[in-house]
Design a protein around this motif. Structure first.
Motif, PDB file in Angstrom:
ATOM      1  N   THR A 179       6.603  24.896  -0.122  1.00 13.36           N
ATOM      2  CA  THR A 179       7.119  24.435   1.165  1.00 13.36           C
ATOM      3  C   THR A 179       6.017  23.834   2.027  1.00 13.36           C
ATOM      4  OG1 THR A 179       8.788  26.191   1.068  1.00 13.36           O
ATOM      5  CG2 THR A 179       8.443  25.129   3.195  1.00 13.36           C
ATOM      6  N   ARG A 180       4.801  24.364   1.898  1.00 15.64           N
ATOM      7  CA  ARG A 180       3.670  23.878   2.701  1.00 15.64           C
ATOM      8  C   ARG A 180       2.749  22.951   1.896  1.00 15.64           C
ATOM      9  NH1 ARG A 180       4.105  29.455   3.898  1.00 15.64           N
ATOM     10  NH2 ARG A 180       4.668  29.881   6.080  1.00 15.64           N
ATOM     11  N   ALA A 181       3.166  22.556   0.708  1.00 13.11           N
ATOM     12  CA  ALA A 181       2.280  21.778  -0.165  1.00 13.11           C
ATOM     13  C   ALA A 181       1.855  20.463   0.468  1.00 13.11           C
ATOM     14  CB  ALA A 181       2.968  21.528  -1.512  1.00 13.11           C
ATOM     15  N   ILE A 182       2.761  19.778   1.131  1.00 18.21           N
ATOM     16  CA  ILE A 182       2.435  18.494   1.760  1.00 18.21           C
ATOM     17  C   ILE A 182       1.992  18.700   3.202  1.00 18.21           C
ATOM     18  CG2 ILE A 182       3.302  16.213   2.393  1.00 18.21           C
ATOM     19  CD1 ILE A 182       3.032  16.642  -0.600  1.00 18.21           C
ATOM     20  N   SER A 183       2.791  19.414   3.984  1.00 21.88           N
ATOM     21  CA  SER A 183       2.484  19.580   5.406  1.00 21.88           C
ATOM     22  C   SER A 183       1.186  20.338   5.632  1.00 21.88           C
ATOM     23  CB  SER A 183       3.638  20.310   6.107  1.00 21.88           C
ATOM     24  OG  SER A 183       3.845  21.598   5.532  1.00 21.88           O
ATOM     25  N   GLY A 184       0.798  21.199   4.712  1.00 20.27           N
ATOM     26  CA  GLY A 184      -0.440  21.952   4.867  1.00 20.27           C
ATOM     27  C   GLY A 184      -1.662  21.288   4.267  1.00 20.27           C
ATOM     28  N   THR A 186       6.574   8.221   1.558  1.00 18.01           N
ATOM     29  CA  THR A 186       6.661   8.705   2.940  1.00 18.01           C
ATOM     30  C   THR A 186       5.701   9.847   3.241  1.00 18.01           C
ATOM     31  OG1 THR A 186       8.395  10.360   2.463  1.00 18.01           O
ATOM     32  CG2 THR A 186       9.109   8.098   2.928  1.00 18.01           C
ATOM     33  N   TYR A 187       5.138  10.472   2.216  1.00 16.02           N
ATOM     34  CA  TYR A 187       4.311  11.652   2.444  1.00 16.02           C
ATOM     35  C   TYR A 187       3.008  11.265   3.128  1.00 16.02           C
ATOM     36  CZ  TYR A 187       7.595  13.589  -0.904  1.00 16.02           C
ATOM     37  OH  TYR A 187       8.747  13.973  -1.540  1.00 16.02           O
ATOM     38  N   GLY A 188       2.703  11.958   4.217  1.00 16.43           N
ATOM     39  CA  GLY A 188       1.473  11.689   4.958  1.00 16.43           C
ATOM     40  C   GLY A 188       1.585  10.572   5.960  1.00 16.43           C
ATOM     41  N   ARG A 189       2.762   9.951   6.048  1.00 20.53           N
ATOM     42  CA  ARG A 189       2.958   8.872   7.021  1.00 20.53           C
ATOM     43  C   ARG A 189       3.410   9.446   8.351  1.00 20.53           C
ATOM     44  NH1 ARG A 189       3.758   3.909   4.259  1.00 20.53           N
ATOM     45  NH2 ARG A 189       2.392   3.975   2.436  1.00 20.53           N
ATOM     46  N   SER A 199       0.834  -1.196   0.000  1.00 26.67           N
ATOM     47  CA  SER A 199       0.000   0.000   0.000  1.00 26.67           C
ATOM     48  C   SER A 199       0.872   1.251   0.000  1.00 26.67           C
ATOM     49  CB  SER A 199      -0.907  -0.001   1.244  1.00 26.67           C
ATOM     50  OG  SER A 199      -1.661   1.186   1.304  1.00 26.67           O
ATOM     51  N   GLY A 200       0.629   2.152  -0.945  1.00 25.14           N
ATOM     52  CA  GLY A 200       1.362   3.403  -1.013  1.00 25.14           C
ATOM     53  C   GLY A 200       2.780   3.271  -1.527  1.00 25.14           C
ATOM     54  N   ALA A 201       3.117   2.127  -2.147  1.00 25.59           N
ATOM     55  CA  ALA A 201       4.477   1.936  -2.653  1.00 25.59           C
ATOM     56  C   ALA A 201       4.774   2.929  -3.766  1.00 25.59           C
ATOM     57  CB  ALA A 201       4.652   0.512  -3.160  1.00 25.59           C
ATOM     58  N   ARG A 202       6.034   3.341  -3.848  1.00 25.43           N
ATOM     59  CA  ARG A 202       6.437   4.296  -4.875  1.00 25.43           C
ATOM     60  C   ARG A 202       6.464   3.620  -6.234  1.00 25.43           C
ATOM     61  NH1 ARG A 202      12.376   6.056  -4.264  1.00 25.43           N
ATOM     62  NH2 ARG A 202      12.667   4.088  -5.370  1.00 25.43           N
ATOM     63  N   ARG A 249      -3.671  12.080   2.915  1.00 28.10           N
ATOM     64  CA  ARG A 249      -4.008  10.819   3.577  1.00 28.10           C
ATOM     65  C   ARG A 249      -5.337  10.235   3.105  1.00 28.10           C
ATOM     66  NH1 ARG A 249      -2.196  12.910   9.639  1.00 28.10           N
ATOM     67  NH2 ARG A 249       0.075  12.576   9.341  1.00 28.10           N
ATOM     68  N   ALA A 250      -6.203  11.083   2.572  1.00 25.37           N
ATOM     69  CA  ALA A 250      -7.531  10.595   2.189  1.00 25.37           C
ATOM     70  C   ALA A 250      -7.585  10.066   0.762  1.00 25.37           C
ATOM     71  CB  ALA A 250      -8.561  11.715   2.368  1.00 25.37           C
ATOM     72  N   LEU A 251      -6.780  10.622  -0.133  1.00 26.76           N
ATOM     73  CA  LEU A 251      -6.876  10.267  -1.552  1.00 26.76           C
ATOM     74  C   LEU A 251      -5.544   9.742  -2.064  1.00 26.76           C
ATOM     75  CD1 LEU A 251      -8.881  13.369  -2.846  1.00 26.76           C
ATOM     76  CD2 LEU A 251      -9.785  11.127  -2.227  1.00 26.76           C
ATOM     77  N   HIS A 252      -5.628   8.875  -3.050  1.00 32.34           N
ATOM     78  CA  HIS A 252      -4.423   8.333  -3.685  1.00 32.34           C
ATOM     79  C   HIS A 252      -4.188   9.073  -5.002  1.00 32.34           C
ATOM     80  CE1 HIS A 252      -1.337   5.566  -4.965  1.00 32.34           C
ATOM     81  NE2 HIS A 252      -1.982   5.382  -6.107  1.00 32.34           N
ATOM     82  N   PHE A 253      -3.085   9.771  -5.096  1.00 32.39           N
ATOM     83  CA  PHE A 253      -2.707  10.490  -6.310  1.00 32.39           C
ATOM     84  C   PHE A 253      -1.224  10.811  -6.209  1.00 32.39           C
ATOM     85  CE2 PHE A 253      -3.868  13.579  -3.148  1.00 32.39           C
ATOM     86  CZ  PHE A 253      -2.941  14.601  -3.274  1.00 32.39           C
ATOM     87  N   PRO A 254      -0.551  11.089  -7.299  1.00 32.68           N
ATOM     88  CA  PRO A 254       0.865  11.473  -7.237  1.00 32.68           C
ATOM     89  C   PRO A 254       1.021  12.765  -6.440  1.00 32.68           C
ATOM     90  CG  PRO A 254       0.216  10.945  -9.485  1.00 32.68           C
ATOM     91  CD  PRO A 254      -1.043  11.022  -8.687  1.00 32.68           C
ATOM     92  N   ARG A 255       1.790  12.712  -5.397  1.00 28.34           N
ATOM     93  CA  ARG A 255       1.907  13.875  -4.504  1.00 28.34           C
ATOM     94  C   ARG A 255       2.547  15.080  -5.182  1.00 28.34           C
ATOM     95  NH1 ARG A 255      -1.855  11.183  -2.154  1.00 28.34           N
ATOM     96  NH2 ARG A 255      -1.206   9.595  -0.648  1.00 28.34           N
ATOM     97  N   ALA A 256       3.293  14.865  -6.249  1.00 25.39           N
ATOM     98  CA  ALA A 256       3.890  15.984  -6.978  1.00 25.39           C
ATOM     99  C   ALA A 256       2.832  16.901  -7.565  1.00 25.39           C
ATOM    100  CB  ALA A 256       4.806  15.473  -8.086  1.00 25.39           C
ATOM    101  N   ALA A 257       1.604  16.407  -7.670  1.00 20.55           N
ATOM    102  CA  ALA A 257       0.521  17.244  -8.186  1.00 20.55           C
ATOM    103  C   ALA A 257       0.307  18.474  -7.311  1.00 20.55           C
ATOM    104  CB  ALA A 257      -0.773  16.427  -8.267  1.00 20.55           C
ATOM    105  N   LEU A 258       0.598  18.370  -6.017  1.00 17.04           N
ATOM    106  CA  LEU A 258       0.342  19.496  -5.111  1.00 17.04           C
ATOM    107  C   LEU A 258       1.318  20.654  -5.330  1.00 17.04           C
ATOM    108  CD1 LEU A 258      -0.635  17.623  -1.818  1.00 17.04           C
ATOM    109  CD2 LEU A 258      -2.122  18.922  -3.356  1.00 17.04           C
ATOM    110  N   PRO A 259       2.641  20.452  -5.235  1.00 14.58           N
ATOM    111  CA  PRO A 259       3.524  21.605  -5.497  1.00 14.58           C
ATOM    112  C   PRO A 259       3.398  22.148  -6.909  1.00 14.58           C
ATOM    113  CG  PRO A 259       4.790  19.563  -5.251  1.00 14.58           C
ATOM    114  CD  PRO A 259       3.400  19.266  -4.807  1.00 14.58           C
ATOM    115  N   ILE A 260       3.151  21.278  -7.882  1.00 13.88           N
ATOM    116  CA  ILE A 260       2.984  21.770  -9.253  1.00 13.88           C
ATOM    117  C   ILE A 260       1.729  22.630  -9.369  1.00 13.88           C
ATOM    118  CG2 ILE A 260       2.531  21.056 -11.636  1.00 13.88           C
ATOM    119  CD1 ILE A 260       4.313  18.641 -11.154  1.00 13.88           C
ATOM    120  N   SER A 261       0.653  22.207  -8.727  1.00 13.02           N
ATOM    121  CA  SER A 261      -0.591  22.984  -8.804  1.00 13.02           C
ATOM    122  C   SER A 261      -0.438  24.332  -8.119  1.00 13.02           C
ATOM    123  CB  SER A 261      -1.745  22.194  -8.181  1.00 13.02           C
ATOM    124  OG  SER A 261      -1.553  22.024  -6.787  1.00 13.02           O
ATOM    125  N   PHE A 262       0.320  24.389  -7.032  1.00 12.00           N
ATOM    126  CA  PHE A 262       0.543  25.676  -6.367  1.00 12.00           C
ATOM    127  C   PHE A 262       1.377  26.599  -7.245  1.00 12.00           C
ATOM    128  CE2 PHE A 262      -0.445  23.303  -2.366  1.00 12.00           C
ATOM    129  CZ  PHE A 262      -1.499  24.107  -1.966  1.00 12.00           C
TER     130      PHE A 262
END
Length: 313
Positions: free
Chosen positions: A131-136, A309-312, A39-42, A142-155
């Motif tokens: 800087t706050r893309a993941i921590s914020g 590791t993000y969200g763990r 689960s959550g493997a890269r 934690r609720a949805l499965h998607f590539p986490r890089a989508a967050l800093p790119i979207s910001f």
């Protein structure tokens, strides 16, 4: 009765030994045979890029929603997207242009300053948001499965959209101060593409660092403020180097190789006719492309390596 009492006791039932646990390799093979994954493997890097591209509509919709909600509670609403950098430029003009006289020897100083403030704000806001893309956004992570890089790119895309609103005001300022429309304005497009790539790469680096150490978000405003003061936002690097021969020899190349200064001066060269190629460092487009590739590709791979590791924790 005596026969019952004298009967020999029955032998205990044979105990079936518990099956030996399969070695770890056998368990992994069993899971693979039945299509089970961690689960959550890269994912692999090509698969990660494919997943990210498949969610491109989510990235654009998320950035637009964030931009719309940013000033939703303000009376002037989206007007602040233009007013905020303009007010910053006015403050810098008063302090640096009037009081410190950095406008001396710089033609078209107001367009020069406003362009620098707008382009710098694009990088500054992108990196701070990254800087706050993941921590914020731990709830979303934690609720949805998607590539986490989508967050800093979207910001970063959100900040690009905000810059485009500001560019409308910048065009008006250029025309008011007598800067003519020229074909060189088209160079703003590749300059912004390179800057966006650079910003996104740095944002992904900071997103990974900020996810592990949230205190970095408190430190970044001071780091970025220092970076701004050495990036020629309010003053001309070329004028400084030409008027101060006593500076150490390494200062000039260091200031000119600064990626923030490169993207700012490229935009000034594209938009302001009095800002000529002589004021740019040698091989400026090569430098701009090199910084974009280094930050964009390197930052993306650095972020991807910590995907699981993000969200763990």
């Amino acid at each position: 009765m005596s026969k019952v009492l004298d009967a020999p006791p029955r032998p205990p039932a044979p105990v079936t030994p518990a099956p030996a646990l399969a070695p770890e390799d056998d368990l992994a093979a069993l899971a693979a045979r039945h299509g089970l994954t961690v689960s959550g493997a890269r994912p692999s890097l090509p698969e990660y890029i494919r997943q990210l591209w498949a969610r491109r509509h989510f990235i654009t919709a998320f950035s637009t929603a964030k931009l719309t909600a940013q000033y939703s509670k303000a009376r002037l609403g989206q007007v602040w997207q233009v007013l905020t950098p303009l007010l910053n430029a006015a403050v810098y003009y008063l302090i640096f242009g009037v009081l410190l006289q950095t406008k001396r020897g710089v033609p078209d100083y107001v367009p020069f300053l406003v362009t620098g403030v707008f382009i710098w704000t694009f990088s500054q806001s992108s990196i701070l948001a990254g800087t706050r893309a993941i921590s914020g956004n731990l709830g979303l992570v934690r609720a949805l499965h998607f590539p986490r890089a989508a967050l800093p790119i979207s910001f970063c895309l959100q900040q690009l959209q905000q810059l485009l609103f500001s560019m409308a005001a910048l065009v008006v300022i250029l025309l008011v101060f007598g800067v003519p429309v020229a074909a060189s304005w088209l160079l703003a497009v590749p300059a912004l593409v390179l800057q966006f790539t650079f910003n996104a790469g740095v944002s992904m680096v900071m997103a990974r660092l900020g996810a592990k150490t949230p205190d970095i978000a408190q430190l970044m405003p001071f780091v970025l403020r220092t970076w701004m003061y050495v990036s020629g936002v309010m003053w001309s690097i070329d004028h400084l180097l030409s008027s101060h021969d006593d500076l150490p020899s390494w200062v000039g190349p260091l200031l000119q190789a600064n990626p923030a200064a490169i993207y700012i001066d490229l935009m000034r060269f594209a938009l302001i006719d009095s800002f000529t190629a002589a004021q740019l460092p040698s091989h400026v487009w090569l430098l701009a492309t090199g910084w974009a590739v280094l930050a964009g590709v390197g930052g993306f791979i650095y972020f991807w390596k910590a995907e699981e590791t993000y969200g763990r924790g």
